[in-house]
Design an enzyme around this catalytic site. Sequence first.
Site, PDB file in Angstrom:
ATOM      1  N   ARG A 108       0.833  -1.218   0.000  1.00  0.00           N
ATOM      2  CA  ARG A 108       0.000   0.000   0.000  1.00  0.00           C
ATOM      3  C   ARG A 108       0.861   1.259   0.000  1.00  0.00           C
ATOM      4  O   ARG A 108       0.384   2.335   0.339  1.00  0.00           O
ATOM      5  CB  ARG A 108      -0.937   0.001   1.196  1.00  0.00           C
ATOM      6  CG  ARG A 108      -0.232  -0.185   2.532  1.00  0.00           C
ATOM      7  CD  ARG A 108      -1.205  -0.007   3.632  1.00  0.00           C
ATOM      8  NE  ARG A 108      -0.642  -0.442   4.905  1.00  0.00           N
ATOM      9  CZ  ARG A 108      -1.210  -0.209   6.066  1.00  0.00           C
ATOM     10  NH1 ARG A 108      -2.345   0.447   6.115  1.00  0.00           N
ATOM     11  NH2 ARG A 108      -0.659  -0.633   7.173  1.00  0.00           N
ATOM     12  N   ASP A 263      10.533  -7.210   7.997  1.00  0.00           N
ATOM     13  CA  ASP A 263      10.142  -6.286   6.931  1.00  0.00           C
ATOM     14  C   ASP A 263       9.834  -4.899   7.486  1.00  0.00           C
ATOM     15  O   ASP A 263       9.580  -3.973   6.721  1.00  0.00           O
ATOM     16  CB  ASP A 263       8.941  -6.831   6.142  1.00  0.00           C
ATOM     17  CG  ASP A 263       7.762  -7.162   7.028  1.00  0.00           C
ATOM     18  OD1 ASP A 263       7.919  -8.012   7.930  1.00  0.00           O
ATOM     19  OD2 ASP A 263       6.684  -6.576   6.852  1.00  0.00           O
TER      20      ASP A 263
END
Length: 501
Positions: A108, A263
Amino acid sequence: MDMRPPPPAGDAAQAPVDLGLRWSPDGFAALGPGFFTELRPTPLPAPYWVAGSAQAAALLGMDAVLLERDDVLQALAGNRPVAGTRPLASVYSGHQFGVWAGQLGDGRAILLGETESGQELQLKGSGRTPYSRMGDGRAVLRSSIREFLCSEAMAGLGIPTTRALSVAGSDLPVARETMETGAVVARVAPSFIRFGHFEHFAARGDQASLRLLADHVIARHYPDCREAGNPHAALLQAVAQRTAALLAQWQAVGFCHGVMNTDNMSILGLTIDYGPFQFLDGFDPGHICNHSDTQGRYAFARQPSVAYWNLFCLGRALLPLIGDEDQARAALQVYETAFPQALEAALGAKLGLAGPPREDDRALFDAALHLLAGERTDYTIFWRRLSQAVAGGADAAALAPVRDLFADRTAFDAWAERYRARLAGQDLARAGAAMLAVNPRFVLRNHLAEQAIRRAQQKDFSEIRRLLALLSTPYDEHPGNDADADFPPDWASSIEISCSS
Ligand code: AMP
Ligand code: MG
């Protein structure tokens, strides 16, 4: 290759917007198509300004008055291209909650580009990408305000972080636990590369891409490593050092990240990806700020060892380039000395200790934290009151407001006696002033963010502006803002922060 046709000539609503920035051709995009997918943000319907940071604009080299213009709003909401940029979403992988999660990526977030001055501009919440998996590509107003305020608050505290330039809101409905509305945060950082970017290419056995990525990071962000005998081992060591410094600052200020997946670990040692984070109110080493973290993997006191575990994942990914396990291990082990050293230095500064560290300082720190943990004493208020007490001479009268924080006065008095002995011979006015410069009066407590969010959901953005001003200079007294520095209200403990953002 971007195969899309250019916008039709004369379509003003689609014309590129000039942010007055010079974009570099050597940014992340120069790595080549194996690292990303080029695509444009999905338009955000009828956007409006929610927040802007003049400081982040200055960092980017952008005139802050642009944060009032409608064409710039359209650009930072993802509705109009930014002149000179080629937007992309990058691919990465990672370990989530200790388990290999495989391919992730910017699900996103869309990177617009990198300026010639070395800052990347990214839009978060700007729609689906090839890496969105089951997600909708959006971010909600609530989490966007939290990210905006916390990025700028961390910068104000002097803690390495990605920055937030702006938040654009919209009435677009976005489904989370309840229906909320969408928003786009424009983020700024020298790089958004994560440990997971390296893990991605290592897991695929794609050594050529792994090397390209590592050499890109070395060239642009760790140029000193080029001189080392083993530049990739040097890179790992430099990242371990920066991560150690970051974690020491988190622990010292009482910041709990909440989702320390690989991440969400910056290769530059920046705080990145603000989600269910929390600044501790009462001091609780076991505090879990993410309600989805049922095992407490990311509890406050576990953060330093989780960071080390994450560095091991990075080390494993870099191993094919380092080529020697002993060198990789040695690079990682730097963390084992760098973190405690950095933490002790930070705690020594919080206590105003001058001169070289002493052998029993560690015991003094531990005793203080034990005292705080025993009574869940408010962490920020303790350090601030202690700073004032030292500035005021550290006698019984000056220490009374600190003593008042504890039910067990005997235990506090015993600790205070040791502390006073350690301070003996120091210029207390000076020590107190130094303490006031490292022990903030204001942190972004959950309930402060929550108040700003509730007002913003009614389209009143003044509370965000007010908090931004306060949190940009959190060591200043800001007379008249006592409530923001006070204990949290009872309702604060009922705020539920989950991963959903
Ligand atoms: P996080 O732990 O929130 O940083 O996100 C983990 C992964 O999920 C990343 O690859 C994100 O890009 C992706 N992600 C999170 N939320 C969404 C969303 N609403 N839509 C698409 N991808 C998302
Ligand atoms: Mg993330």
